[in-house]
Design an enzyme around this catalytic site. Structure first.
Site: not given
Length: 641
Positions: A83, A96, A340, A571
């Site tokens: 990240y 997301p 995230h 996922s």
């Protein structure tokens, strides 16, 4: 053993897997991705690295020593790599979006009342966090009942990602231990403006739901009356280094600095949106019909939650750095956009579903009409001090965001042929089943497999987050090749036969299932290869006597790049409600594929980029549907036999 930071529950430290095991698994991972000749070359590099006098053994000792000194030896490595080092925009590429079943709003009072309930429930949850009283979750399989790390649940509310020129950082709110009623506020965004709403203060206590509702009504009435609004929120969707530079410039003014500090420390952000045009992302949607808001389908709703629709819609009505952004629009669309880096989807989904169920449990919000609240000061509308350079940056950021939004090929695909009930009847984990279906769908389109990422929780360990389940195994390749064999005519007659028998296909299926299941178990038990390889790579950088970029050959060879080019990023995002979460691809020519298996259907969120000449969510959805149907035929015949 190590004491958890959040109580007296003992959690083990994340293990460092044996070097030999990781190297063997790495070579196996590369088999379906490389030619035999190239694979032999890589094996020589691995043997050199992990041999008796190889650098790998020294780096392994470095990691073992690091494990003894830190709560989680891999956490910083992983967080930076996954990240904080990322320099592209985080909307679509990282954040997301989650879609909840739409509400029925008749007036803005309905919108304000429902939103107030969500905020009120958030305060209830924050009080539990402040007392460190969140129930400890336990593993439901593989060492049943083992406690799971809850740290990420405490890094959601009041937290924010901070852009940096070379690496981002995080603002993580402290968990208050002594005060029962610490000061709390939320930021409400409406028509690209930010309003600060204090919802709890040390001197006057906590606002009631009616008081919060009155504050929201004020905003809904005030925001449309404001003119010359600068869409400053669009900057948070810019490339990270550019946003960091713009932020530094903004914060030279103490007024702007205070605004940004209020946003960073807000409990969460509420985005009161305008509906996207029904024609946005207009296309023929495959699969069973889901819900809609007004004339908007599920894919349209997902676009709103992931990115807001561009600078002319709601993308400036966001602060993409904020961990939690609740999104409510007047046509009933509801959802979430979340940053995230702080937490995985499971922690955020659990919180959001709790808030929604609380709101649903109280009946029709229109029943409560008593809102004569006159003693509260109105919310503060944040005003920004901007110069010509700031305005130019905002314009440039808007262009970047708009291009990203236009490029996103996104589709919600509800497969209604069957769901996890059938998969379980085949004595296969639904997650394993769907992962192999994704492999088959990809192979049917491209005639090969690709490096595939699936997140695997490592919360059995202190500060554990995720490792990578790699689904593109040699066994999966053998099975998908068999499933994709064409039928052939016999002597030009109509009689046809498969080159591979159903019995053989089933044998290959069982082997692929076995390997995929073991890969999943290895990862959740801390024996995955990706975190270990990352650790070895970073250890090489930290211990190199020369330039920091000096790395062993296995990390500079093209094979390492191929192994980590995840053209299929997947996922499982399970929910208890009829909701779903989606995200963008991680590669220009790749797919994002989240899935939510229900008893009688599977909700897929498929993403790609229109600019790619090789990807298409429509074609992938078609291939996925065909793959799932052919798997059912194969397994049903076997069950009937």
């Amino acid at each position: 053993m190590k004491l958890s930071l959040l109580g007296d529950i003992q959690l083990p430290r994340l293990p460092v897997p044996p070097l030999e095991n990781t190297m063997q698994k790495y070579l196996k991972t590369l088999q379906p991705l490389l030619s035999d000749k190239k694979h032999d070359e890589v094996k020589k590099l691995v043997d050199k690295f992990a041999g008796e006098n190889g650098l790998g053994r020294k780096l392994q000792l470095y990691l073992l020593d690091r494990r003894e000194k830190l709560d989680n030896w891999a956490y910083e490595y992983w967080l930076n790599d996954m990240y904080l080092n990322f320099r592209n925009p985080i909307l679509i590429n990282s954040n997301p979006g989650m879609v909840f079943p739409p509400r029925k709003f008749t007036t803005i009072l309905d919108v304000a009342r429902f939103t107030a309930r969500l905020i009120d429930a958030t305060l209830d949850h924050k009080e539990i966090l402040n007392k460190k009283a969140l129930p400890i979750e336990k593993a439901t399989s593989r060492e049943l009942g083992q406690p799971l790390c809850m740290a990420q649940y405490y890094r959601i509310l009041g937290c924010c990602r901070i852009p940096g020129k070379n690496r981002d950082s995080q603002y993580i709110a402290e968990i208050v231990q002594e005060q029962d009623h610490p000061s709390e506020h939320v930021i409400v965004m409406c028509r690209n403006q930010q309003y600060c709403v204090p919802i709890q203060a040390a001197d006057r206590g906590r606002l009631t739901e009616e008081e919060i509702c009155a504050q929201l009504l004020y905003i809904l009435n005030d925001a449309p009356c404001q003119g010359n609004i600068v869409p400053i929120g669009i900057l948070t969707g810019w490339k990270r280094t550019l946003w960091a530079e713009a932020r530094d410039e903004l914060m030279r003014d103490e007024h702007n600095e205070r605004n940004i500090d209020l946003i960073n420390k807000a409990l969460l952000i509420v985005c009161l949106d305008e509906a996207l045009p029904p024609a946005f992302n207009c296309r023929l949607q495959k699969g069973g019909k889901g819900f809609n808001a007004g004339n908007r389908d599920e894919s349209n709703l997902a676009h709103q939650m992931i990115h807001g629709g561009g600078s002319r819609c709601n993308s400036a009505n966001r602060w993409f750095d904020k961990t939690v952004q609740l999104i409510i629009s007047g046509d009933g669309a509801c959802g979430l956009c979340y940053e995230h880096s702080m937490a995985e989807g499971v922690a955020v989904i659990q919180l959001l579903e709790q808030l929604w169920k609380h709101a649903d449990s109280l009946g029709d919000p229109a029943e409560v009409l008593s809102l004569n609240i006159s003693h509260l000061p109105p919310p503060e509308r944040l005003e920004w001090i901007l110069d010509a350079n700031d305005m130019k940056r905002i314009e440039e950021a808007g262009e970047v965001v708009d291009n990203l939004v236009k490029d996103l090929d996104f589709q919600v695909f509800r497969f209604i042929g069957y769901g996890k009930s059938f998969m379980k009847s085949c004595k296969v984990s639904p997650d394993v089943y769907i992962q192999l279906a994704l492999q088959l769908a990809y192979y049917k389109l491209y005639g090969k497999l690709t490096a595939t990422y699936e997140s695997a929780s490592t919360r059995r360990f202190l500060l554990g987050r995720v490792d990578c389940i790699r689904s593109a195994s040699p066994e999966a390749l053998q099975w998908v090749m068999a499933m994709s064999q064409p039928k052939e005519d016999v002597n030009n007659k109509k009689v046809t036969f498969h080159l591979v028998s159903d019995d053989r296909k089933y044998e290959l299926w069982c082997e692929a299932v076995r390997v995929q299941t073991q890969e999943m178990i290895d990862n959740i038990l801390g024996m995955g290869i990706d975190i270990h390889l990352l650790g070895l790579r970073e250890a090489a950088r930290e211990t190199s006597p020369t330039a920091a970029s000096a790395l062993p050959d296995i990390f500079t060879d093209e094979s390492y790049r191929i192994a980590n080019k995840f053209l299929l990023s997947t996922s499982q995002v399970a929910t208890t409600m009829n909701s779903f979460m989606g995200y963008g691809p991680v590669e220009p020519d790749g797919y994002g594929a989240s899935y939510n298996p229900k008893n009688d259907q599977i909700i897929f969120c498929l993403s790609a980029f229109w600019s790619s000449e090789v990807t298409s969510t429509s074609r992938f959805a078609q291939s996925l549907e065909e793959s799932l149907n052919s798997m059912q035929v194969l397994l049903s015949r076997r069950n009937e036999a």
